[in-house]
Scaffold this motif. Sequence first.
Motif, PDB file in Angstrom:
ATOM      1  N   ILE A  38       0.843  -1.196   0.000  1.00 54.77           N
ATOM      2  CA  ILE A  38       0.000   0.000   0.000  1.00 54.77           C
ATOM      3  C   ILE A  38       0.878   1.246   0.000  1.00 54.77           C
ATOM      4  O   ILE A  38       1.816   1.361   0.790  1.00 54.77           O
ATOM      5  CB  ILE A  38      -0.919   0.009   1.236  1.00 54.77           C
ATOM      6  N   ARG A  39       0.555   2.177  -0.886  1.00 51.81           N
ATOM      7  CA  ARG A  39       1.212   3.482  -0.923  1.00 51.81           C
ATOM      8  C   ARG A  39       0.139   4.534  -0.670  1.00 51.81           C
ATOM      9  O   ARG A  39      -0.898   4.530  -1.340  1.00 51.81           O
ATOM     10  CB  ARG A  39       1.843   3.759  -2.293  1.00 51.81           C
ATOM     11  N   LEU A  40       0.389   5.413   0.296  1.00 47.63           N
ATOM     12  CA  LEU A  40      -0.587   6.442   0.661  1.00 47.63           C
ATOM     13  C   LEU A  40      -0.068   7.823   0.330  1.00 47.63           C
ATOM     14  O   LEU A  40       1.121   8.108   0.499  1.00 47.63           O
ATOM     15  CB  LEU A  40      -0.884   6.379   2.160  1.00 47.63           C
ATOM     16  N   LYS A  41      -0.977   8.680  -0.107  1.00 48.16           N
ATOM     17  CA  LYS A  41      -0.675  10.088  -0.339  1.00 48.16           C
ATOM     18  C   LYS A  41      -1.941  10.867  -0.016  1.00 48.16           C
ATOM     19  O   LYS A  41      -2.892  10.875  -0.792  1.00 48.16           O
ATOM     20  CB  LYS A  41      -0.254  10.321  -1.793  1.00 48.16           C
ATOM     21  N   GLY A  42      -1.994  11.444   1.194  1.00 50.47           N
ATOM     22  CA  GLY A  42      -3.166  12.208   1.613  1.00 50.47           C
ATOM     23  C   GLY A  42      -4.394  11.323   1.717  1.00 50.47           C
ATOM     24  O   GLY A  42      -4.424  10.391   2.504  1.00 50.47           O
ATOM     25  N   ASN A  43      -5.367  11.601   0.858  1.00 50.05           N
ATOM     26  CA  ASN A  43      -6.626  10.847   0.911  1.00 50.05           C
ATOM     27  C   ASN A  43      -6.696   9.745  -0.148  1.00 50.05           C
ATOM     28  O   ASN A  43      -7.757   9.188  -0.392  1.00 50.05           O
ATOM     29  CB  ASN A  43      -7.818  11.795   0.739  1.00 50.05           C
ATOM     30  N   THR A  44      -5.557   9.415  -0.759  1.00 52.28           N
ATOM     31  CA  THR A  44      -5.544   8.427  -1.842  1.00 52.28           C
ATOM     32  C   THR A  44      -4.555   7.314  -1.529  1.00 52.28           C
ATOM     33  O   THR A  44      -3.460   7.561  -1.036  1.00 52.28           O
ATOM     34  CB  THR A  44      -5.169   9.110  -3.173  1.00 52.28           C
ATOM     35  N   GLY A  45      -4.962   6.089  -1.840  1.00 51.29           N
ATOM     36  CA  GLY A  45      -4.101   4.931  -1.665  1.00 51.29           C
ATOM     37  C   GLY A  45      -4.001   4.144  -2.952  1.00 51.29           C
ATOM     38  O   GLY A  45      -4.990   3.983  -3.676  1.00 51.29           O
ATOM     39  N   ILE A  46      -2.806   3.667  -3.241  1.00 49.83           N
ATOM     40  CA  ILE A  46      -2.569   2.776  -4.375  1.00 49.83           C
ATOM     41  C   ILE A  46      -2.195   1.429  -3.773  1.00 49.83           C
ATOM     42  O   ILE A  46      -1.272   1.331  -2.971  1.00 49.83           O
ATOM     43  CB  ILE A  46      -1.409   3.266  -5.269  1.00 49.83           C
ATOM     44  N   VAL A  47      -2.936   0.398  -4.160  1.00 51.28           N
ATOM     45  CA  VAL A  47      -2.716  -0.934  -3.619  1.00 51.28           C
ATOM     46  C   VAL A  47      -2.230  -1.850  -4.733  1.00 51.28           C
ATOM     47  O   VAL A  47      -2.841  -1.921  -5.800  1.00 51.28           O
ATOM     48  CB  VAL A  47      -4.017  -1.511  -3.010  1.00 51.28           C
ATOM     49  N   SER A  48      -1.145  -2.530  -4.483  1.00 52.74           N
ATOM     50  CA  SER A  48      -0.662  -3.577  -5.377  1.00 52.74           C
ATOM     51  C   SER A  48      -0.917  -4.897  -4.663  1.00 52.74           C
ATOM     52  O   SER A  48      -0.678  -5.020  -3.458  1.00 52.74           O
ATOM     53  CB  SER A  48       0.842  -3.397  -5.627  1.00 52.74           C
ATOM     54  N   SER A  49      -1.444  -5.859  -5.399  1.00 48.51           N
ATOM     55  CA  SER A  49      -1.683  -7.163  -4.783  1.00 48.51           C
ATOM     56  C   SER A  49      -1.609  -8.264  -5.832  1.00 48.51           C
ATOM     57  O   SER A  49      -1.614  -8.003  -7.035  1.00 48.51           O
ATOM     58  CB  SER A  49      -3.053  -7.199  -4.097  1.00 48.51           C
TER      59      SER A  49
END
Length: 157
Positions: A99-110
């Motif tokens: 999980i990568r977070l930036k403020g109110n947004t998350g990018i999830v790799s799975s």
Amino acid sequence: MRLVVLSAAISVFIVSCGTNQEKEKSEDSLTETEVKDFMRKYDQIWASRDTGLMKQAMDDHYIYFTSTGSTRGRSDIISWFTPAGKYKVEKAERSEISIRLKGNTGIVSSRWIGNGSFGDEKFNDDQRCSLVIQKIDGKLKLLAEHCTQIAGRNGSE
């Protein structure tokens, strides 16, 4: 005296605006725990084929990027579950979650491994997936998703 009262009122207003902005900003900041909980619930929604909860989880403008280069919207994905037997997942597992977070947004790799059927076609997937999740007004929504087969792992071995 009026100038002192006016200055005090303006100061209180400015401080309260800053506090409200900080509060709003912190309420929409996304945490890793929230993203993990969302992902777990999202997978449960798919397993239960609950289209009502899918609509709640997916943004109105949700987009799915297929591994063949086309795109699907939220209504297209949800239509997979009508009639009930059209799309069936017999077994599914998500792992290798990053999980990568930036403020109110998350990018999830799975990694998503699953098998089942879509219409008359059977599938045996081993996919790398990315999901974009955003928190707005305290609610998490899935904005976009892309899954692509891991080379040589789609049941053709």
